[in-house]
Design an enzyme around this catalytic site. Structure first.
Site, PDB file in Angstrom:
ATOM      1  N   CYS A   1       0.075 -46.650 -31.245  1.00 18.12           N
ATOM      2  CA  CYS A   1       1.489 -46.351 -31.025  1.00 18.12           C
ATOM      3  C   CYS A   1       2.112 -45.914 -32.341  1.00 18.12           C
ATOM      4  O   CYS A   1       1.472 -45.915 -33.395  1.00 18.12           O
ATOM      5  CB  CYS A   1       2.223 -47.559 -30.445  1.00 18.12           C
ATOM      6  SG  CYS A   1       2.245 -48.988 -31.559  1.00 18.12           S
TER       7      CYS A   1
ATOM      8  N   ASP B   1      10.908 -15.790 -27.207  1.00 21.54           N
ATOM      9  CA  ASP B   1      10.222 -14.611 -27.710  1.00 21.54           C
ATOM     10  C   ASP B   1      10.584 -13.443 -26.799  1.00 21.54           C
ATOM     11  O   ASP B   1      11.085 -13.641 -25.684  1.00 21.54           O
ATOM     12  CB  ASP B   1       8.710 -14.871 -27.697  1.00 21.54           C
ATOM     13  CG  ASP B   1       7.914 -13.662 -28.114  1.00 21.54           C
ATOM     14  OD1 ASP B   1       8.291 -13.017 -29.100  1.00 21.54           O
ATOM     15  OD2 ASP B   1       6.922 -13.353 -27.436  1.00 21.54           O
TER      16      ASP B   1
ATOM     17  N   ASP C   1       3.373 -17.025 -31.879  1.00 21.26           N
ATOM     18  CA  ASP C   1       4.354 -18.021 -31.457  1.00 21.26           C
ATOM     19  C   ASP C   1       3.846 -19.452 -31.647  1.00 21.26           C
ATOM     20  O   ASP C   1       4.615 -20.400 -31.468  1.00 21.26           O
ATOM     21  CB  ASP C   1       4.708 -17.828 -29.969  1.00 21.26           C
ATOM     22  CG  ASP C   1       5.382 -16.496 -29.710  1.00 21.26           C
ATOM     23  OD1 ASP C   1       6.121 -16.029 -30.593  1.00 21.26           O
ATOM     24  OD2 ASP C   1       5.163 -15.917 -28.629  1.00 21.26           O
TER      25      ASP C   1
ATOM     26  N   ASP D   1       4.559 -16.510 -25.771  1.00 24.68           N
ATOM     27  CA  ASP D   1       3.246 -16.264 -25.160  1.00 24.68           C
ATOM     28  C   ASP D   1       2.212 -15.714 -26.129  1.00 24.68           C
ATOM     29  O   ASP D   1       1.059 -15.542 -25.753  1.00 24.68           O
ATOM     30  CB  ASP D   1       3.386 -15.275 -23.991  1.00 24.68           C
ATOM     31  CG  ASP D   1       3.593 -13.843 -24.475  1.00 24.68           C
ATOM     32  OD1 ASP D   1       4.303 -13.650 -25.486  1.00 24.68           O
ATOM     33  OD2 ASP D   1       3.047 -12.927 -23.831  1.00 24.68           O
TER      34      ASP D   1
ATOM     35  N   CYS E   1       1.928 -48.113 -35.379  1.00 24.08           N
ATOM     36  CA  CYS E   1       0.660 -48.076 -36.120  1.00 24.08           C
ATOM     37  C   CYS E   1       0.714 -47.019 -37.223  1.00 24.08           C
ATOM     38  O   CYS E   1       0.151 -47.206 -38.306  1.00 24.08           O
ATOM     39  CB  CYS E   1      -0.501 -47.780 -35.173  1.00 24.08           C
ATOM     40  SG  CYS E   1      -0.763 -49.009 -33.880  1.00 24.08           S
TER      41      CYS E   1
END
Length: 698
Positions: free
Chosen positions: A13, A406, A596, A592, A16
């Protein structure tokens, strides 16, 4: 000073992460530490610090530091082991839950104890191991709550069995462990996907290359064996394996997935090229400048890793509360035991309210509040066209204030399409299109695909004597007539002015220009409506594109986006998102292309469109269907999921706040005491699950 990256084992977690960072930072000579929970790595900046000292500091806190160059992690084996725990736990738990499912059969008490014990201390042993490990360092986590609740429930059930009680609550302990093992397994799968993203990015560059020796002889070699100054040959339709400079040949290179530019760029001797770009229309000879980690793609992958590591993680509410909740419950149970022992003068009467406090405060509902709601939401998201690769991103999507988009392939179709046909000699636009498509029939060029797409319903004539002229066009003989198709300048004719952001291709015979085709990257038909819905929801829109500024401005004006920036590389996109985040904005990024990937990783909620695997694995949210429509459903589902999680957590905490005091004052003993506590705990879990299942309705 130098950076060294290590693998950290045992983190479960966000708390930690803080413990490992503190342990490493305490070693003399360590200047900077950055621990990434997603990749399970620690990046240490130090001077002359032996690895043994770092490993000891981390081991003293209950974790393991591993040099990845000396020991390779078997991630798939870890995931298989986690899945095996889940399956084993549920196979043994379901028989205990038969009465709850309406089946008129109850497993004998001793067999219940055995089945439940195997689940709690077998597959559930990981919770006990982690809890004991942290207990040695006087710390508690969610694992402490789970181990405490499951252990006390089982031992109380065993005591009830010995007392010959009619309904020992063994199913409670087993179900708690089984449900939470599912959440733990899903969390582990999400963490390890970060590494897949980086590997997929680097896989865009082919692993082998055609090397040319001093005499021009070709040989197939591993890309990693190439050195700067070597020369490689790249054939049409192939990806370039290295960064370098063109020294021979002419061709057009498609870099849309790398730079965002939708149209292929002509490349001649002296032009730079990038690894991963695809060559069209001719062969190129490239002189190697960068290989492997020195390529643009590898640097891009490093940016993705850096963005993932620097992202502010939202720590799970249950983990935050457990730091004070567990000691508080332990203290309250001890006080309850002491008070009733003194008041009643008998341990036999004192232990029941104390155990009731422990059992009724079991974190079952607290632990299930978020993962069950998220699990229900994931199935609904997939049906609506959204793959959630990181559950926390769905939570952040509900809080977005800004959506950054984008252009190429996101707001637009991402490929050239015929938008107009200008006829001259032939008089028929269909004839110009038919002849042009015939010449492009066997081409893999993006413009050729656009022309062929427009002519898919037409019957194409045969072409003889076909020849390709890289950087210019193509020619061939159709029905005894020589025709050429390409840029008007190459054809030798003046062309009409092209619309802003469009490309003109001319068709000519030996005497005159027959017609012209106008191609452009068309805006998606649903873009305007989707963006308008986001505006009505109070979300600010931004457009960042790697394409030319004038092309980006044209699309921005058409869609009513006020902030438009063109010519943005990966670093510029990521920097703009960081600026917005520094202003306190919660940012979603939709893209896409490979360029990016850093922005997708930096954003609070990165959303990738379908197509390129490298982009999708870098983003925590993936659209599964073409178009932007799934975006609206994803945002609406994120809002519903957040609402259900808040309701579940409110119930879980409210349940504890009301019933724990009643248990401490022994006001529940007349209703069954620990027996009622076990039933109430089961009811609280059932309430959370049923509420979460509402998310399955699309």
């Amino acid at each position: 000073m130098g950076h060294q990256t290590y693998r950290v084992e045992g983190m479960t977690c966000a708390s930690c992460v803080r413990r490992v960072e503190k342990a490493l930072a305490s070693v003399p000579g360590v200047a900077e530490v950055q621990v990434n929970l997603a990749t399970e790595e620690a990046r240490v900046l130090a001077e002359g610090v032996p690895s043994e000292l770092l490993e000891k500091a981390v081991a003293d806190r209950g974790y393991r530091l591993v040099n990845p160059s000396l020991e390779v992690a078997d991630v798939s084996a870890e995931l298989r082991l986690g899945l095996l725990r889940v399956v084993a736990a549920w196979v043994l738990t379901l028989p205990l839950m038969l009465p709850m499912l309406g089946v008129g059969f109850q497993v004998p008490g001793l067999l219940q104890a055995i089945l439940s014990g195997v689940v709690v201390f077998g597959p559930g042993g990981v919770f006990f191991a982690n809890a004991l490990k942290q207990l040695r360092h006087r710390e508690t986590t969610m694992d402490t709550l789970v181990a405490l609740g499951a252990g006390v429930s089982w031992f109380y059930g065993f005591a009830e069995l010995v007392r010959d009680a009619p309904h020992p609550p063994f199913e409670t302990a087993a179900a708690l462990v089984a449900f939470l093992l599912v959440g733990k397994h899903l969390e582990a799968r999400a963490r390890h996907r970060a590494t897949d993203a980086l590997e997929t990015l680097l896989a865009l560059a082919p692993p082998v290359a055609v090397k040319l020796d001093a005499k021009g002889q070709e040989s197939l070699v591993l890309t990693g064996m190439l050195q700067p100054g070597d020369r490689v040959k790249v054939t049409p339709g192939s990806a370039i394996p290295v960064d370098g400079t063109v020294v021979g040949g002419q061709a057009e290179v498609a870099e849309a997935l790398l730079t965002g530019e939708p149209m292929p760029a002509p490349k001649a001797p002296g032009a730079p090229v990038l690894a991963g770009a695809v060559v069209h229309g001719g062969a190129l000879v490239v002189e190697v400048a960068g290989v492997g980690q020195a390529t643009w793609l590898a640097k891009l992958a490093a940016q993705v890793a850096e963005a993932q590591g620097s992202r502010a993680r939202i720590q799970d509410l249950a983990d935050r509360v457990s730091a004070v909740f567990v000691p508080a419950i332990l203290g309250l149970a001890a006080v309850t035991l002491a008070f009733w022992w003194i008041h009643a003068g008998s341990f036999a009467q004192a232990w029941r309210p104390a155990v009731t406090v422990l059992v009724i405060a079991c974190p079952c509902a607290l632990g299930l509040a978020t993962p069950v709601a998220v699990a229900a939401a994931l199935g609904t998201a997939a049906r609506q066209g959204l793959l959630v690769r990181q559950a926390s991103a769905l939570e952040r999507l509900a809080a977005v204030t800004d959506v950054v988009l984008d252009k190429t392939g996101t707001l637009t179709e991402g490929r050239p399409e015929v938008i107009d046909i200008l006829t001259l000699e032939t008089g028929l636009s269909s004839e110009v299109l038919r002849l042009a498509a015939a010449l492009e029939r066997d081409s893999e060029h993006p413009i050729a695909r656009g022309i062929l797409g427009a002519a898919k319903s037409l019957e194409l004539p045969r072409v003889d004597g076909f020849r390709a002229h890289p950087g210019g066009g193509v020619e061939g003989v159709i029905q005894g007539r020589r025709l050429r198709l390409g840029h008007p300048g190459w054809l030798g004719f003046a062309a009409a002015a092209a619309p802003e952001g469009a490309t003109v291709v001319g068709l000519a015979d030996d005497r005159a220009l027959q017609g012209m085709l106008v191609l452009a990257d068309r805006v998606r038909p649903e873009s305007a409506r989707v963006l308008e819905v986001f505006r009505r929801r109070g979300i600010t829109l931004h457009l960042l594109s790697g394409d030319r500024p004038e092309a980006a401005e044209r699309v921005g004006r058409a869609l009513g986006i006020t902030e438009v920036r063109g010519g943005c590389g990966p670093a510029e996109k990521r920097a703009r998102i960081q600026e917005l985040q520094a202003e306190g904005r919660v940012v979603a990024f939709v893209g896409d292309g490979v360029n990016d990937a850093p922005a997708l990783a930096q954003a609070d909620a990165g959303i990738a469109l379908p197509g390129l695997a490298a982009t999708q694995v870098a983003a925590p949210l993936n659209l599964l269907r073409e178009g932007l429509e799934p975006l609206l459903g994803a945002h609406r589902l994120a809002l519903r999921t957040r609402r259900v999680v808040v309701q579940n957590l409110a119930w879980a905490f409210g349940y504890n706040l009301v019933l724990v005091p009643l248990a401490a004052f022994n006001m529940l003993d007349r209703f069954g005491g620990p027996m009622l506590a076990g039933a109430a705990m089961g009811l609280s879990s059932l309430t959370v699950v049923l509420n979460a299942l509402r998310l399955r309705r699309a």
